[in-house]
Design an enzyme around this catalytic site. Structure first.
Site, PDB file in Angstrom:
ATOM      1  N   ASP A  30       0.855  -1.187   0.000  1.00  0.00           N
ATOM      2  CA  ASP A  30       0.000   0.000   0.000  1.00  0.00           C
ATOM      3  C   ASP A  30       0.892   1.238   0.000  1.00  0.00           C
ATOM      4  O   ASP A  30       1.883   1.295   0.725  1.00  0.00           O
ATOM      5  CB  ASP A  30      -0.900  -0.019   1.236  1.00  0.00           C
ATOM      6  N   ILE A  31       0.553   2.232  -0.821  1.00  0.00           N
ATOM      7  CA  ILE A  31       1.374   3.446  -0.893  1.00  0.00           C
ATOM      8  C   ILE A  31       1.131   4.385   0.285  1.00  0.00           C
ATOM      9  O   ILE A  31       1.898   5.322   0.486  1.00  0.00           O
ATOM     10  CB  ILE A  31       1.177   4.208  -2.226  1.00  0.00           C
ATOM     11  N   ASN A  87     -13.363  -2.861   2.222  1.00  0.00           N
ATOM     12  CA  ASN A  87     -14.355  -1.796   2.366  1.00  0.00           C
ATOM     13  C   ASN A  87     -15.348  -1.832   1.206  1.00  0.00           C
ATOM     14  O   ASN A  87     -15.008  -2.283   0.117  1.00  0.00           O
ATOM     15  CB  ASN A  87     -13.658  -0.436   2.394  1.00  0.00           C
ATOM     16  N   VAL A  96     -11.221   3.258  -3.912  1.00  0.00           N
ATOM     17  CA  VAL A  96     -10.966   2.781  -5.274  1.00  0.00           C
ATOM     18  C   VAL A  96     -12.028   1.732  -5.579  1.00  0.00           C
ATOM     19  O   VAL A  96     -12.171   0.753  -4.839  1.00  0.00           O
ATOM     20  CB  VAL A  96      -9.552   2.183  -5.422  1.00  0.00           C
ATOM     21  N   HIS A 100     -10.645  -4.757  -3.232  1.00  0.00           N
ATOM     22  CA  HIS A 100      -9.286  -5.004  -2.777  1.00  0.00           C
ATOM     23  C   HIS A 100      -9.297  -5.358  -1.301  1.00  0.00           C
ATOM     24  O   HIS A 100     -10.079  -4.824  -0.529  1.00  0.00           O
ATOM     25  CB  HIS A 100      -8.375  -3.806  -3.042  1.00  0.00           C
ATOM     26  N   HIS A 102      -7.317  -5.295   2.066  1.00  0.00           N
ATOM     27  CA  HIS A 102      -6.202  -4.724   2.821  1.00  0.00           C
ATOM     28  C   HIS A 102      -5.695  -5.803   3.772  1.00  0.00           C
ATOM     29  O   HIS A 102      -6.494  -6.457   4.446  1.00  0.00           O
ATOM     30  CB  HIS A 102      -6.664  -3.536   3.673  1.00  0.00           C
TER      31      HIS A 102
END
Length: 122
Positions: A30-31, A87, A96, A100, A102
């Site tokens: 993750d950025i 989420n 986004v 995805h 996390h």
């Protein structure tokens, strides 16, 4: 579904620190990490939200959890423990619109993740 930043990562149009890749999924750091270890697992198939997961996607979504566990083990956080979060939509914290997972681990984790007072797991 419009292209997202994740589509661009899948297509290698923008760089990412990739941890794992197979024909179905991609895992990358993750950025904007919220924990000492924080990576995302995404399907290569574009699915906007959890609500859009179809019956034919059940095995794919299960595969994301398999990849999360595999990468968590490779990164050395499996035994201590880690959190997985997916989420859904705006009020669920989704930013986004490509599902995805996390995966977050490490010694300092707070719940909910947006608190300013993390708890230690020791």
């Amino acid at each position: 579904m419009a292209d997202t930043i994740f589509t661009k990562i899948i297509n290698k149009d923008i760089p990412a620190d990739i941890l794992y890749e197979d024909e179905l999924s991609l895992a990358f750091k993750d950025i904007n990490p919220q924990a000492p270890v924080h990576f995302l697992v995404i399907p290569k198939k574009a699915i906007a939200t959890i609500n859009d997961i179809g019956e034919d996607d059940r095995e794919l979504v299960g595969h994301l959890s398999y990849v999360a566990a595999k990468v968590a083990d490779e990164l050395g956080i499996a035994e201590e423990g880690y959190r997985t979060v997916m989420n859904c939509n705006e009020f669920g914290g989704q930013s986004v619109y490509h599902i995805h997972l996390h995966v977050m681990g490490g010694k300092l984790l707070g719940w909910p993740p947006f608190t300013d007072k993390p708890k230690t797991l020791e």
